[in-house]
Design a protein around this motif. Structure first.
Motif, short mmCIF file in Angstrom:
data_model
loop_
_atom_site.label_atom_id
_atom_site.label_comp_id
_atom_site.label_asym_id
_atom_site.label_seq_id
_atom_site.Cartn_x
_atom_site.Cartn_y
_atom_site.Cartn_z
N THR A 13 51.43 46.48 49.79
CA THR A 13 50.19 46.47 50.28
C THR A 13 50.24 45.91 52.05
OG1 THR A 13 48.82 46.70 48.60
CG2 THR A 13 47.59 46.07 50.55
N VAL A 14 50.83 44.59 51.94
CA VAL A 14 50.78 44.13 53.09
C VAL A 14 52.08 44.46 54.09
CG1 VAL A 14 51.31 41.76 54.37
CG2 VAL A 14 49.85 41.99 52.28
N GLY A 15 53.17 44.49 53.29
CA GLY A 15 54.45 45.12 53.88
C GLY A 15 54.25 46.70 54.71
N ALA A 178 31.90 42.05 32.60
CA ALA A 178 31.51 43.44 33.47
C ALA A 178 31.79 43.25 35.00
CB ALA A 178 29.94 43.55 33.33
N ALA A 179 31.51 42.04 35.73
CA ALA A 179 31.73 42.08 36.87
C ALA A 179 33.17 42.05 37.28
CB ALA A 179 31.33 40.55 37.69
N LEU A 180 34.11 41.32 36.34
CA LEU A 180 35.55 41.39 36.37
C LEU A 180 36.25 42.77 36.26
CD1 LEU A 180 38.35 40.13 36.50
CD2 LEU A 180 38.09 39.97 34.02
N LYS A 181 35.67 43.67 35.51
CA LYS A 181 36.12 45.12 35.21
C LYS A 181 35.51 45.73 36.66
CE LYS A 181 35.68 49.14 32.50
NZ LYS A 181 35.88 50.09 33.46
N ALA A 182 34.58 45.63 37.31
CA ALA A 182 34.32 46.21 38.52
C ALA A 182 35.34 45.77 39.53
CB ALA A 182 32.92 46.08 39.03
N ALA A 183 35.57 44.63 39.68
CA ALA A 183 36.71 44.13 40.56
C ALA A 183 37.91 44.87 40.36
CB ALA A 183 36.70 42.45 40.57
N ASP A 185 38.56 47.76 38.83
CA ASP A 185 38.46 49.07 39.08
C ASP A 185 38.66 49.62 40.72
OD1 ASP A 185 37.94 49.54 36.53
OD2 ASP A 185 35.80 49.85 36.71
N LEU A 186 37.97 48.48 41.32
CA LEU A 186 38.06 48.59 42.73
C LEU A 186 39.48 48.16 43.49
CD1 LEU A 186 34.41 47.51 43.75
CD2 LEU A 186 35.39 49.99 44.20
N GLY A 187 40.21 47.42 42.84
CA GLY A 187 41.36 46.73 43.38
C GLY A 187 41.45 45.44 43.77
N PHE A 188 40.14 44.91 43.58
CA PHE A 188 40.12 43.43 44.12
C PHE A 188 40.56 42.57 43.10
CE2 PHE A 188 36.01 44.95 46.20
CZ PHE A 188 36.88 45.42 47.32
N ALA A 189 40.88 42.84 41.82
CA ALA A 189 41.28 42.03 40.85
C ALA A 189 42.79 42.62 40.08
CB ALA A 189 40.54 41.46 39.79
N GLU A 280 34.02 40.42 48.60
CA GLU A 280 35.38 39.83 48.50
C GLU A 280 36.03 39.06 49.74
OE1 GLU A 280 35.41 44.18 50.82
OE2 GLU A 280 34.29 42.79 49.16
N ASN A 281 34.75 38.74 50.68
CA ASN A 281 35.09 37.93 52.03
C ASN A 281 35.52 36.66 51.76
OD1 ASN A 281 34.62 39.97 54.04
ND2 ASN A 281 32.71 40.01 53.18
N ASN A 282 36.09 35.87 52.62
CA ASN A 282 36.54 34.65 52.57
C ASN A 282 35.73 33.84 53.65
OD1 ASN A 282 40.06 34.01 51.42
ND2 ASN A 282 38.07 35.31 50.49
#
Length: 427
Positions: A13-15, A178-183, A185-189, A280-282
């Motif tokens: 992703t970053v490369g 449930a929140a982890l699964k959503a993350a 599914d979206l590629g955040f986790a 997903e913001n920091n």
């Protein structure tokens, strides 16, 4: 115009983002640096993998030596991940006189001091802005903008995955799983989310932030780390009713010339800026003795935000090459500081207990608090099920040593289970 060739280790992703941004912003980068920057070679693990980035004019190889032994390549970007393999490659590259830019927080948190010394000895730059908080330029800001100030605290949300999960639990009233699964599914986790949800990723970043803010080298073993996998929806809801949001915070704080560094769930007052950071913001809050509290907010991960931080490092190295000033440390600030003592680290706390619903339980809980010389701010009792009550307490300020004594005492009580013991940030 002078040309500078770049090698890249990794094309995930970053490369891919680095390749894209360098092509898209070539004219601007050339005008800033006075150089024509060009990616010559990229090392990948799988040559046959489909790529969604234009690689025209770039050699794709699975041979690390193609970069190591190429005298034309002056700058190498490491975005391959791993720790030991990356360390081995970076060491060889520095010894070959090549400047290194990395987004590898695990590598820098574990071996940063050692690699920085090797870079200095070989007259090379070693920059890693993208290793903390993705697109937020927090490290260079601390080095440059806070150079004349005395930083007293750095705290923040430095892991987007956990912040997304906690946001979903709070806003959608869903469980952790449930929140982890959503993350995911979206590629955040990641499929294996351990590093994120157990606070390890955030801890690596706090090691680096502590080095920059306080000049203190601290190891992962010295950090107090807890994650969010045991955070209950009931406690998130209870915290909201009390005027708080639960966030996974990294905190590095100066206390009487000692530093306390921790990662864990914290109750943040709703009017505090960190409480409003969603999904997903920091965000990182830096408190200086002179400037007071400043906040840096933005995307903590993702292809282009992280690649933008990598590009800022590439530009910095290019300028150093032109000015012949390479070999300076990214962070020169070093102090011989010790860890703060538990007796000196003071916060209010939030306790959540599962208690068998029978007479005498509150007396035992009160005695445990009294023996630690700690006091309640409020107590709320509610029914949990047919046999158990849920007791929630917030305390007045007490030391970490008192908190540990209270938790140990609660844990020895029959029919009392400690569900949560979280710090509460002051209003």
């Amino acid at each position: 115009m002078r040309g500078i060739k770049i090698g890249v280790l990794g094309l995930g992703t970053v490369g891919s983002g680095v390749v894209r941004l360098l092509r898209d912003h070539q004219a601007k980068i050339s005008s800033i640096t006075g150089c024509q920057l060009e990616i010559k070679t990229i090392v990948v693990h799988n040559l046959n993998k489909q790529r969604n980035v234009d690689l025209t004019g770039i050699e794709l190889t699975d041979q690390f030596t193609k970069i190591l032994n190429d005298p034309e390549i002056k700058i190498v970007v490491e975005v391959m991940g791993t720790v030991e393999t990356a360390k081995n490659y970076v060491e060889q590259l520095l010894q070959a006189g090549k400047h290194i830019i990395t987004a590898n927080k695990d590598l820098i948190a574990t071996y940063g001091a050692e690699l920085a010394e090797l870079a200095r000895a070989n007259g090379c730059d070693l920059f890693y802005e993208a290793s903390v908080a993705g697109g937020i330029p927090i490290l260079r800001t601390i080095v440059n903008s806070f150079a004349a100030d005395r930083i007293v605290e750095v705290k923040g949300i430095v892991n987007g995955t956990t912040n997304y999960i906690l946001t979903q639990m709070s806003q959608q009233q869903v469980s952790f799983s449930a929140a982890l699964k959503a993350a995911q599914d979206l590629g955040f986790a990641e499929p294996d989310p351990t590093n994120d949800v157990e606070g390890i990723d955030a801890a690596y970043k706090m090691v680096i932030l502590t080095q920059f803010a306080f000049g203190m080298n601290i190891s992962m073993k010295q950090l107090k780390i807890s994650g969010i996998s045991d955070v209950k929806l009931a406690d998130i809801q209870q915290a909201k009713e009390l005027g708080y949001n639960i966030k996974l915070l990294g905190i590095a704080k100066l206390i009487d010339d000692r530093v306390d560094v921790s990662v864990g769930p914290v109750l943040v007052p709703k009017d505090q800026p960190l409480a409003a950071v969603q999904n997903e913001n920091n965000a990182v809050l830096v408190t200086g003795a002179a400037v007071g509290e400043t906040m840096f907010y933005g995307p903590g991960a993702g292809e282009l935000p992280t690649a933008n931080s990598v590009l800022s490092d590439i530009i910095a190295v290019a300028k150093d090459i032109v000015l012949e000033t390479t070999g300076s440390r990214f962070n020169d600030f070093q102090r011989d500081l010790k860890q703060a003592r538990p007796a000196d680290v003071c916060y209010s706390y939030y306790f959540s207990l599962k208690v068998k619903d029978q007479p005498g339980q509150m007396l035992k809980i009160t005695q445990a608090m009294s023996e630690a010389q700690a006091s309640f701010h409020l107590i709320i009792q509610s029914e949990l099920d047919n046999e158990h009550a849920r007791i929630v307490m917030t305390t007045h300020q007490m030391s970490e040593a008192q908190r540990n004594q209270v938790v140990a005492a609660f844990s020895t009580l029959k029919d009392v289970e400690v569900i949560a013991a979280y710090k509460v940030l002051p209003e």
